[in-house]
Design a protein around this motif. Structure first.
Motif, short mmCIF file in Angstrom:
data_model
loop_
_atom_site.label_atom_id
_atom_site.label_comp_id
_atom_site.label_asym_id
_atom_site.label_seq_id
_atom_site.Cartn_x
_atom_site.Cartn_y
_atom_site.Cartn_z
N GLU A 130 2.60 11.81 -1.42
CA GLU A 130 2.82 12.96 -0.56
C GLU A 130 4.22 12.97 0.08
O GLU A 130 4.97 13.92 -0.04
N LYS A 131 4.58 11.88 0.74
CA LYS A 131 5.87 11.86 1.45
C LYS A 131 7.04 11.93 0.47
O LYS A 131 8.07 12.50 0.77
N LEU A 132 6.85 11.32 -0.66
CA LEU A 132 7.92 11.25 -1.65
C LEU A 132 8.06 12.57 -2.41
O LEU A 132 9.12 12.90 -2.92
N THR A 167 -4.71 2.64 -14.52
CA THR A 167 -3.48 2.06 -13.95
C THR A 167 -3.73 1.68 -12.49
O THR A 167 -4.41 2.39 -11.76
N GLU A 198 1.40 -0.52 -9.56
CA GLU A 198 2.37 -0.35 -10.65
C GLU A 198 3.11 0.97 -10.49
O GLU A 198 4.31 1.06 -10.71
N ILE A 199 2.37 2.01 -10.11
CA ILE A 199 2.99 3.33 -10.00
C ILE A 199 3.90 3.39 -8.78
O ILE A 199 5.04 3.83 -8.86
N LYS A 252 7.23 1.72 -9.17
CA LYS A 252 8.15 2.38 -10.11
C LYS A 252 8.78 3.64 -9.50
O LYS A 252 9.95 3.93 -9.75
N VAL A 253 8.02 4.38 -8.71
CA VAL A 253 8.62 5.61 -8.16
C VAL A 253 9.35 5.35 -6.84
O VAL A 253 10.02 6.24 -6.34
N GLY A 254 9.22 4.17 -6.28
CA GLY A 254 9.92 3.89 -5.01
C GLY A 254 9.20 4.49 -3.81
O GLY A 254 9.83 4.91 -2.86
N SER A 298 6.79 4.39 -0.41
CA SER A 298 6.95 3.47 0.72
C SER A 298 5.70 2.64 1.00
O SER A 298 5.29 2.49 2.13
N THR A 339 4.25 -1.09 0.97
CA THR A 339 4.83 -2.44 0.86
C THR A 339 3.75 -3.44 0.49
O THR A 339 2.58 -3.28 0.84
N THR A 351 -1.42 -6.19 3.54
CA THR A 351 -0.12 -5.53 3.77
C THR A 351 -0.07 -4.14 3.13
O THR A 351 0.54 -3.22 3.65
N GLU A 362 -11.50 -6.33 7.76
CA GLU A 362 -10.82 -7.23 8.70
C GLU A 362 -9.59 -6.58 9.31
O GLU A 362 -9.18 -6.91 10.41
N ASN A 363 -9.01 -5.66 8.58
CA ASN A 363 -7.83 -4.98 9.10
C ASN A 363 -8.18 -3.65 9.78
O ASN A 363 -7.30 -2.85 10.04
N MET A 364 -9.45 -3.46 10.01
CA MET A 364 -9.94 -2.26 10.66
C MET A 364 -9.46 -0.98 9.99
O MET A 364 -9.08 -0.03 10.65
N ASP A 411 10.75 2.33 5.61
CA ASP A 411 10.52 3.77 5.52
C ASP A 411 11.76 4.63 5.70
O ASP A 411 11.68 5.85 5.61
N ARG A 419 14.65 -1.66 -1.67
CA ARG A 419 13.19 -1.63 -1.80
C ARG A 419 12.58 -2.87 -1.17
O ARG A 419 11.55 -2.80 -0.52
N ARG A 453 12.52 3.51 1.24
CA ARG A 453 12.14 4.32 0.09
C ARG A 453 13.41 4.64 -0.67
O ARG A 453 14.42 5.00 -0.06
N VAL A 454 13.37 4.52 -1.97
CA VAL A 454 14.55 4.84 -2.77
C VAL A 454 14.13 5.94 -3.75
O VAL A 454 13.81 5.66 -4.90
N MET A 499 4.30 8.41 -16.41
CA MET A 499 4.53 6.97 -16.30
C MET A 499 5.51 6.51 -17.38
O MET A 499 6.39 5.70 -17.12
#
Ligand code: FES
Ligand SMILES: [Fe+2]
Ligand SMILES: [Fe+2]
Lengths: 94, 425
Positions: free
Chosen positions: A9-11, A21, A25-26, A29-31, A33, A35, A45, A70-72, B343, B367, B372-373, B414
């Motif tokens: 969405e943000k990208l 998939t 992986e996706i 590749k698209v960068g 955000s 982590t 994380t 555990e991470n609520m 971000d 990255r 974001r890149v 992809m």
């Protein structure tokens, strides 16, 4: 081969991928955000929010479920390093 | 020097029972201290129970237990609170739990995982607390405040309501060792306080501001952090200082909605410089983005890290020399650990002689820093052609569009993504 469309969405990018998939992986590749830490479904994380299309994702494994709890995390959250896309349209908040 | 004190009463029936570590010079590799540090732990006595707040580093456990025994018996301890589970505060916890098995442990939700890793005991009993929860010790009430990410996910603060004492954990702490303990009696520790903030709390600025919202309304007589002096003289001034340090300033100047894009470059023959100018020009065409262009050649001591902290987007231009980006770029990219860059948007570009690896390497680093890149970088062989400058211009424009949220949505497969990566490598 069945396809799935994953929208970050943000990208503002939609990626068409083969069913099965993993999101990690996706997103890498698209960068997008999202982590990653352990990449093995242990650290939490990579928690991400699914805006729509949860029914098009693989079921949570016992481990993923445990880490999310555990991470609520909420019901629309998943671990990006674990979740796979099964088909159809999915939108994630990243 | 003042000899190491016995347990010190900081308010009626409330004692400091921590440990001094005057010989320490490096803390967690990244921090320096000129005179050591303290691991502050506290004991709060009520009519119906005794609470221990935090413990110390394992190596200093003996000192901690000696002071603890001066003010309480183990079987009186009803409550143990850990505000933060890092080893410098939880080191003596397993032993304390062995000596006071009846005591109930109170931690934040996020601390569970760390606790389990720390105390390998499956029968571990603990209570999870959040903002507003209290524990009654009889005439003394502990009230908890969730203040996550200061500087770990688990961090919280604990208030003794009747005494207006805030046990703040690492927050408001510093590495400064002085047996006189109180801020009105110890040596000048202001630089340590600032240094600690800059290195430990600064990356979590937004969380600092959230925590201040919780803590500022409190009446506070004493702030008792987990390191360094106990702040009993003008405690509020330390909250104010955190507020100042954590408040972004740029938007006073450019308005809350304006986005800031910084274009950094370094250039040996002016080629990468021309590309940088084109990136900046392209970005300029988008309303609502303030573009700044900086030559890293002049970096030296310039406060680029401060600028980056408040920026929304960063573009780096570097030539490729011997298969690598150049040192000033890496120097800047390796000094960002003290701020939050996650971000933000990132991009790379640059000119090259026979190979252009720098762009990929910078993008990977960005990255890695969790930027974001979204847009593929631009490379030009030696002197950029009109077409390549045009692509730089587009790169700037698209980055700016991403910053303002005005993106052209696109669809890609992809296999195209993978192919892009191949050609890019
Ligand atoms: S990266 Fe650790 S759980 Fe996904
Ligand atoms: Fe800490
Ligand atoms: Fe600490």
């Amino acid at each position: 081969m069945p396809k799935a469309n994953v929208t970050f969405e943000k990208l503002g990018v939609t990626v068409t991928v083969p069913a099965g998939t993993r999101l990690i992986e996706i997103s890498e590749k698209v960068g997008a955000s999202i982590t990653y830490g352990c990449r093995e479904g242990e650290c939490g994380t990579c928690i991400m929010r699914i805006i729509s299309g949860m029914e098009n994702m693989s079921e949570r494994s016992v481990l993923e479920d445990k880490v999310l709890q555990e991470n609520m995390a909420g019901r629309s959250d998943r671990l990006a390093c674990q979740a796979q896309v099964l088909g159809g349209d999915i939108t994630v908040k990243a | 020097m003042t000899p190491a004190p016995d347990a010190v009463e900081i308010a009626p029936s409330t004692h400091w029972i921590g440990a001094l570590d005057p010989a320490l010079r490096d803390f967690d590799i990244i921090l320096k201290t000129a005179n050591g540090t303290t691991y502050n732990a506290y004991c709060v006595r009520g009519d119906a129970g005794v609470a221990i707040i935090d413990t110390v580093k394992e190596s200093h456990a003996a000192e901690f237990f000696t002071r603890l025994e001066q003010v309480t018996r183990y079987d009186e301890i009803s409550t143990i609170v850990l505000n933060h589970l890092e080893p410098d505060h939880s080191g003596a916890l397993p032993e304390l739990m062995r000596r006071a098995p009846q005591a109930k442990l109170y931690i934040s939700a996020k601390a569970q995982l760390m606790l389990k890793a720390l105390v390998r005991n499956s029968e571990l009993n603990f209570n999870i607390v959040k903002t507003g929860d209290t524990v009654d010790l009889g005439g003394r009430t502990l009230r908890f405040f969730s203040t996550p990410f200061l500087h770990w996910p688990d961090t919280q603060c604990t208030l003794v309501e009747e005494q207006n004492i805030l046990f703040s954990g690492d927050v408001f702490g510093c590495h400064f060792c002085d047996a006189r303990l109180f801020n009105d009696r110890v040596g000048d520790f202001r630089f340590s306080f600032e240094y600690y903030y800059q290195h430990i709390m600064r990356p979590f600025r937004e969380h600092v501001l959230e925590a201040l919202e919780l803590l500022e309304p409190l009446t506070l007589k004493i702030i008792a952090p987990a390191h360094g002096p106990i702040l009993r003289e003008a405690p509020r001034s330390y909250l104010q200082r955190y507020r100042q340090l954590a408040t972004p300033l740029l938007h006073n100047e450019i308005g809350a909605d304006t986005k800031s894009l910084l274009v950094f470059y370094i250039s040996s023959y002016g080629n990468t410089a021309r590309m940088a100018q084109a990136v900046a020009d392209g970005a300029e065409t988008i309303a609502g983005v303030r573009v700044s262009l900086y030559d890293l050649q002049a970096a030296g001591d310039l406060p680029f890290v401060d600028l980056i902290e408040e920026a929304d987007g960063l573009a780096f231009g570097s030539p490729t020399i011997n298969g690598d980006a150049v040192k000033p770029v890496w120097d800047l990219l390796s000094s960002l650990a003290v701020i939050k860059v996650r971000d933000k948007l990132g991009a790379a570009f640059g000119s090259y002689g026979w190979s252009g690896e720098a762009i990929n390497m910078i993008e990977d680093r960005l990255r890695g820093l969790k930027l974001r890149v979204p847009i593929k970088g631009v490379r030009a062989k030696l002197i950029p052609t009109e077409e390549e400058l045009e692509r730089c211009y587009d790169l700037g424009k698209q980055l700016a569009q991403h910053l303002t949220g005005n993106i052209e949505r696109k669809t890609i497969s992809m296999s195209e993504l993978l192919a892009q990566e191949q050609s890019h490598a």
